[in-house]
Design a protein around this motif. Structure first.
Motif, short mmCIF file in Angstrom:
data_model
loop_
_atom_site.label_atom_id
_atom_site.label_comp_id
_atom_site.label_asym_id
_atom_site.label_seq_id
_atom_site.Cartn_x
_atom_site.Cartn_y
_atom_site.Cartn_z
N ILE A 194 0.84 -1.20 0.00
CA ILE A 194 0.00 0.00 0.00
C ILE A 194 0.88 1.25 0.00
O ILE A 194 0.65 2.18 -0.78
CB ILE A 194 -0.97 -0.01 1.19
CG1 ILE A 194 -1.97 -1.16 1.04
CG2 ILE A 194 -1.70 1.32 1.31
CD1 ILE A 194 -2.80 -1.44 2.28
N SER A 195 1.90 1.26 0.84
CA SER A 195 2.81 2.41 0.90
C SER A 195 3.50 2.65 -0.43
O SER A 195 3.65 3.80 -0.86
CB SER A 195 3.88 2.18 1.98
OG SER A 195 3.31 2.20 3.25
N SER A 196 3.89 1.57 -1.10
CA SER A 196 4.57 1.73 -2.39
C SER A 196 3.65 2.32 -3.45
O SER A 196 4.09 3.14 -4.27
CB SER A 196 5.16 0.40 -2.86
OG SER A 196 4.14 -0.48 -3.30
N ILE A 197 2.39 1.94 -3.45
CA ILE A 197 1.44 2.47 -4.43
C ILE A 197 1.17 3.96 -4.17
O ILE A 197 1.15 4.78 -5.10
CB ILE A 197 0.11 1.67 -4.41
CG1 ILE A 197 0.35 0.22 -4.85
CG2 ILE A 197 -0.96 2.34 -5.27
CD1 ILE A 197 0.89 0.06 -6.25
N ASN B 130 4.35 14.90 -6.92
CA ASN B 130 5.66 15.48 -7.23
C ASN B 130 6.73 14.45 -7.54
O ASN B 130 7.90 14.79 -7.65
CB ASN B 130 6.13 16.36 -6.05
CG ASN B 130 5.23 17.55 -5.88
OD1 ASN B 130 4.77 18.15 -6.84
ND2 ASN B 130 4.95 17.90 -4.63
N ARG B 131 6.35 13.22 -7.67
CA ARG B 131 7.33 12.16 -7.92
C ARG B 131 7.56 11.99 -9.42
O ARG B 131 6.62 12.00 -10.21
CB ARG B 131 6.84 10.85 -7.33
CG ARG B 131 7.86 9.76 -7.40
CD ARG B 131 7.37 8.55 -6.63
NE ARG B 131 8.31 7.48 -6.77
CZ ARG B 131 8.99 6.96 -5.77
NH1 ARG B 131 8.82 7.42 -4.57
NH2 ARG B 131 9.82 5.97 -5.97
N ASN B 132 8.80 11.82 -9.81
CA ASN B 132 9.14 11.59 -11.20
C ASN B 132 9.23 10.08 -11.45
O ASN B 132 10.17 9.44 -11.00
CB ASN B 132 10.47 12.25 -11.57
CG ASN B 132 10.34 13.75 -11.63
OD1 ASN B 132 9.31 14.26 -12.03
ND2 ASN B 132 11.38 14.45 -11.22
N ASP B 133 8.24 9.55 -12.11
CA ASP B 133 8.18 8.13 -12.42
C ASP B 133 7.36 7.99 -13.69
O ASP B 133 6.31 8.62 -13.82
CB ASP B 133 7.52 7.37 -11.26
CG ASP B 133 7.51 5.87 -11.46
OD1 ASP B 133 7.02 5.41 -12.52
OD2 ASP B 133 7.96 5.14 -10.56
N LEU B 134 7.82 7.20 -14.60
CA LEU B 134 7.15 7.02 -15.88
C LEU B 134 5.69 6.58 -15.70
O LEU B 134 4.82 6.99 -16.45
CB LEU B 134 7.91 5.99 -16.72
CG LEU B 134 7.38 5.70 -18.11
CD1 LEU B 134 7.40 6.96 -18.97
CD2 LEU B 134 8.19 4.61 -18.78
#
Length: 188
Positions: free
Chosen positions: A131-134, A141-145
């Motif tokens: 859950i935390s990872s999702i 503000n996270r840079n992730d594809l």
């Protein structure tokens, strides 16, 4: 029908033209009513939720974030967390809670989700780390594809639905909180 978990009545209503996307006066859909009931009632979660969820959960939801349309598939954990957060936003427990701790923490989900059937949410998805990872992966503000920018971190380990997110209500795109009639506190 969703509140009491009467899946036969839910099915009958849908077969006779009921629109599962319609909301009550607070902007809450039948699916969120069922999720809230399951969250607060482990017996309902165990015995009623699976059948009602299958009938009421649309195959996907579309939201708009920064003028970009984002489609979230029913099979994804992002979909489930988004729907559950929507359900909990009107829960009076969180009205008081948000005054002191702004946002949902992983523990708000883990303790209750253990009662949800595997047909709704697999056991591996009920774990704190998952859950935390999702939530973290989908921070605005996270840079992730693969980041859908669905959640905003208000402080370490606490999240709310992205305050700029829009949903379609009555053929019009509205801010998620405005559509629910909720005023957000100011987060530091």
């Amino acid at each position: 029908a969703s509140m009491i978990g009467n899946d036969a009545l839910v099915r009958n209503l849908i077969e006779n033209g009921a629109d599962i996307a319609l909301t009550d006066t607070q902007g809450v859909a039948a699916l969120q009513i069922a999720l809230l009931r399951a969250y607060n009632d482990s017996k309902y979660a165990n015995l009623k939720l699976a059948a009602v969820y299958e009938l009421l959960a649309p195959s996907n939801i579309s939201v708009k974030i920064n003028e970009k349309l984002v489609k979230i598939d029913k099979r994804s954990m992002e979909y489930f967390l988004f729907q559950l957060m929507l359900a909990l936003l009107h829960n009076k427990v969180f009205d008081k809670y948000f005054k002191y701790i702004p946002g949902f923490a992983t523990c708000d989900f883990v303790d209750q989700l253990k009662y949800f059937p595997n047909t709704v949410l697999l056991d591996r998805r009920k774990k704190r780390s998952y859950i935390s990872s999702i939530l973290s992966k989908n921070e605005i503000n996270r840079n992730d594809l693969y980041n859908r920018k669905l959640f905003m971190r208000t402080r370490t380990g606490h999240y709310i639905i992205n305050p700029t997110l829009e949903i379609k209500t009555n053929m019009e795109w509205l801010n998620i909180y405005k559509s629910l009639g909720i005023t957000l506190p100011i987060f530091e």
